[in-house]
Enzyme design. Structure first.
Site, PDB file in Angstrom:
ATOM      1  N   ASP A 217       0.819  -1.216   0.000  1.00 49.40           N
ATOM      2  CA  ASP A 217       0.000   0.000   0.000  1.00 49.40           C
ATOM      3  C   ASP A 217       0.850   1.263   0.000  1.00 49.40           C
ATOM      4  O   ASP A 217       0.421   2.319  -0.431  1.00 49.40           O
ATOM      5  CB  ASP A 217      -0.898   0.028   1.241  1.00 49.40           C
ATOM      6  CG  ASP A 217      -1.870  -1.131   1.235  1.00 49.40           C
ATOM      7  OD1 ASP A 217      -2.383  -1.455   0.142  1.00 49.40           O
ATOM      8  OD2 ASP A 217      -2.099  -1.724   2.310  1.00 49.40           O
ATOM      9  N   LYS A 218       2.060   1.147   0.573  1.00 46.75           N
ATOM     10  CA  LYS A 218       2.915   2.335   0.684  1.00 46.75           C
ATOM     11  C   LYS A 218       4.363   1.917   0.822  1.00 46.75           C
ATOM     12  O   LYS A 218       4.661   0.932   1.506  1.00 46.75           O
ATOM     13  CB  LYS A 218       2.509   3.151   1.926  1.00 46.75           C
ATOM     14  CG  LYS A 218       3.445   4.322   2.225  1.00 46.75           C
ATOM     15  CD  LYS A 218       2.994   5.173   3.403  1.00 46.75           C
ATOM     16  CE  LYS A 218       3.988   6.308   3.636  1.00 46.75           C
ATOM     17  NZ  LYS A 218       3.619   7.186   4.741  1.00 46.75           N
ATOM     18  N   GLU A 268      10.219  14.636  13.780  1.00 44.39           N
ATOM     19  CA  GLU A 268       9.379  13.476  14.083  1.00 44.39           C
ATOM     20  C   GLU A 268       9.848  12.678  15.293  1.00 44.39           C
ATOM     21  O   GLU A 268      10.983  12.206  15.350  1.00 44.39           O
ATOM     22  CB  GLU A 268       9.350  12.565  12.839  1.00 44.39           C
ATOM     23  CG  GLU A 268       8.410  11.393  12.954  1.00 44.39           C
ATOM     24  CD  GLU A 268       8.271  10.644  11.623  1.00 44.39           C
ATOM     25  OE1 GLU A 268       8.676  11.196  10.569  1.00 44.39           O
ATOM     26  OE2 GLU A 268       7.772   9.513  11.645  1.00 44.39           O
ATOM     27  N   GLY A 285       2.685  13.127   5.100  1.00 45.13           N
ATOM     28  CA  GLY A 285       1.881  14.065   4.320  1.00 45.13           C
ATOM     29  C   GLY A 285       2.568  15.416   4.409  1.00 45.13           C
ATOM     30  O   GLY A 285       2.830  15.881   5.516  1.00 45.13           O
ATOM     31  N   ALA A 374       6.134   5.687   8.131  1.00 43.64           N
ATOM     32  CA  ALA A 374       6.572   7.045   7.803  1.00 43.64           C
ATOM     33  C   ALA A 374       7.926   7.011   7.119  1.00 43.64           C
ATOM     34  O   ALA A 374       8.295   7.937   6.385  1.00 43.64           O
ATOM     35  CB  ALA A 374       6.649   7.907   9.061  1.00 43.64           C
ATOM     36  N   ARG A 417      15.706  14.060   7.920  1.00 45.72           N
ATOM     37  CA  ARG A 417      16.243  15.423   7.698  1.00 45.72           C
ATOM     38  C   ARG A 417      17.682  15.449   8.173  1.00 45.72           C
ATOM     39  O   ARG A 417      18.075  16.291   8.988  1.00 45.72           O
ATOM     40  CB  ARG A 417      15.419  16.501   8.420  1.00 45.72           C
ATOM     41  CG  ARG A 417      13.913  16.365   8.289  1.00 45.72           C
ATOM     42  CD  ARG A 417      13.406  16.515   6.854  1.00 45.72           C
ATOM     43  NE  ARG A 417      12.261  15.646   6.620  1.00 45.72           N
ATOM     44  CZ  ARG A 417      11.002  15.974   6.862  1.00 45.72           C
ATOM     45  NH1 ARG A 417      10.735  17.183   7.292  1.00 45.72           N
ATOM     46  NH2 ARG A 417      10.027  15.119   6.642  1.00 45.72           N
ATOM     47  N   LYS A 450      12.372  18.983   1.437  1.00 46.71           N
ATOM     48  CA  LYS A 450      12.839  18.461   2.725  1.00 46.71           C
ATOM     49  C   LYS A 450      14.331  18.704   2.947  1.00 46.71           C
ATOM     50  O   LYS A 450      14.753  18.953   4.071  1.00 46.71           O
ATOM     51  CB  LYS A 450      12.529  16.966   2.837  1.00 46.71           C
ATOM     52  CG  LYS A 450      11.033  16.686   3.081  1.00 46.71           C
ATOM     53  CD  LYS A 450      10.729  15.210   2.955  1.00 46.71           C
ATOM     54  CE  LYS A 450       9.250  14.928   3.223  1.00 46.71           C
ATOM     55  NZ  LYS A 450       8.812  13.678   2.577  1.00 46.71           N
TER      56      LYS A 450
END
Ligand SMILES: C=C(O[C@@H]1C=C(C(=O)O)C=C[C@H]1O)C(=O)O
Ligand SMILES: [Mg+2]
EC number: 5.4.4.2
Length: 469
Positions: A217-218, A268, A285, A374, A417, A450
């Site tokens: 799915d991802k 995060e 997102g 994520a 990051r 990013k």
């Protein structure tokens, strides 16, 4: 001429070192020859108005590290090793638990894990290990306006090392030129993209095919951007500049050996534990910030209303709920994503809180949570397989858990990051969640945005137009 304040501050800092030396001498003398059970003793003295990164930048002792939390305003710079837990396994389990039992309050092991410990490390990540947690020998902590100089001792084994330890303490430098005025960071002279745009297009299309075939799915696919400099890059100066440019983030630096440093500014949280209480969050997102207020408000609405980003996000929330649900006796999950606003970007965020069952360790939580979709994907196994097959580089510690473990709590950021400094090269790593609706150009631009936290501090202007694609 030195102002009186400046001279006074220098005196205070030199004094802190002397006061700590006395404490260390006293504790070691008292323990010489004792065969007591192993334990960790932490000694702390006030250190005036020292800045941790300034202090860190002037130290010659290695390894060096830096950590500052997202909200709590505490920053910790550290040098040397009082104790280390490291290995090739997927998670630091029994050994770390054993060492943690020795912790006195306030002492913490700082460290992290590779994104994919089962994949062998490429040469550039060799010094980092699959997981590595260090109880630093010396720390400079700052909470608010007050700094503290600390020393961690492992007794009785350090009682034999009194001379060595006092020499090390003597070798801690007091930064000069405070308040500092560094020159600008060097300008990159080259940039290499891995994969390049064509390769990226193929990777994204391959992921879209896997969704169509119903295999996934991802999947979060990453890129690596190597910036070359004509001189060695000073990782601590870079951290200092990056930190100023990225408020509201976790800031970390890990330098296991001279000339190799992993550092970043991540928005995060993977998880934070206080006693049995645990909090985590789904962050996924993305949109940039707007140049004007109107633009910015539009981008906010666009993100909150985007079906593609909401789908990308809810996969992370559902997966964290599943992973933590198995470890918690209570769990509350926000059922609607809100906006996380950063200096240059914005994300969807949903917060999760729970109470861990008795006996669940930080290593259990790490093993259950990492990698969330994520940074990995869903289902986890398929996504990791796809990442291994498609990405033309080793992620190393990028996107792995990074943080600290103490006796009464723990905190881990997701190591995104971020970049790896090696001599005169900075490798920036960044990924984007690929889901149905993703396009190669859109996700390329999202990654450009990013990494712009970094590229901006070197004076490279990101392609603002592309970031809006
Ligand atoms: C993978 C990264 O970021 C993740 C991917 C996001 C997305 O695709 O929207 C947003 C936040 C993070 O969960 C990264 O920055 O490298
Ligand atoms: Mg995205």
């Amino acid at each position: 001429m030195l102002s009186r304040d400046y001279a006074g501050a220098i005196f205070e800092r030199t004094d802190a070192r002397r006061a700590l030396a006395e404490e260390v001498g006293r504790v070691l003398e008292g323990n010489a020859g004792l065969t007591a059970e192993e334990r960790i003793v932490r000694l702390e003295v006030p250190a005036g108005d020292l800045d941790p990164l300034r202090w860190l930048g002037s130290q010659v002792m290695r390894p060096r590290s830096f950590w500052s939390g997202r909200e709590d305003g505490t920053a910790v710079a550290a040098v040397g090793v009082a104790d280390v837990v490291e290995g090739d396994g997927t998670a630091p389990d029994a050994s770390l638990r054993e060492r943690l039992a020795l912790l006195s309050s306030g002492a913490r092991y700082y460290g992290g894990l590779r994104f994919d410990p089962e994949r062998g490390a490429d040469e550039e990540w060799g010094a980092f290990g699959a997981h590595r947690f260090v109880l630093p020998r010396f720390e400079l902590l700052r909470r608010g306006d007050e700094a503290t100089l600390a020393c961690n001792l492992v007794l009785p084994r350090d009682a034999e090392r009194a001379g060595e330890l006092l020499d090390e303490l003597e070798g801690l430098t007091v930064p000069e030129g405070w308040p500092g005025s560094d020159g600008p960071l060097p300008t990159p002279v080259s940039r290499v993209d891995r994969p390049d745009r064509a390769g990226w297009g193929e990777n994204v299309r391959s992921a879209l095919e896997a969704f169509e075939a119903g295999r996934m799915d991802k999947v979060v696919l990453a890129r690596r951007v190597d910036l070359g400099f004509g001189e060695d890059l000073d990782a601590v100066s870079l951290m200092e500049t990056l930190r100023e440019a990225t408020p509201g983030c976790f800031h970390f630096l890990v330098e296991p050996e001279d000339g190799a440093a992993f550092l970043g500014a991540s928005p995060e949280r993977l998880f934070r534990r206080e006693g049995r209480g645990i909090s985590s969050e789904a962050v996924a997102g993305t949109r940039p910030r707007g140049a004007s207020e109107v633009d910015d408000a539009e981008l906010r609405e666009e993100l909150l209303g985007s079906a593609k980003d909401q789908a990308e996000h809810s996969i992370v929330r559902v997966s964290i709920e599943e992973s933590l649900g198995a470890l918690c006796r209570e769990l509350k999950v926000e059922d609607r994503a809100s906006e996380m606003k950063l200096a240059r970007g914005r994300h969807l965020v949903s917060r999760i809180r729970g109470i861990l069952r008795e006996g669940v360790s930080d290593a259990d939580v790490l093993a259950a949570l990492h990698p969330t979709p994520a940074v990995g994907g869903y289902p986890k196994g398929e996504a990791i397989g796809e990442i291994r097959a498609l990405e033309p580089f080793d992620r190393g510690w990028y996107a792995g858990p990074i943080g600290w473990i103490g006796a009464d709590g723990a905190e881990f950021a997701v190591g995104i990051r971020s970049g790896l400094v090696r001599g005169g090269r900075l490798s920036l790593y960044s990924g984007a969640g690929i889901v149905v609706g993703s396009t190669p150009d859109g996700e390329w631009a999202e990654i450009e945005q990013k990494i712009s936290d970094f590229t901006r501090v070197f004076g490279l202007d990101p392609e603002e137009r592309d970031a809006r694609a």
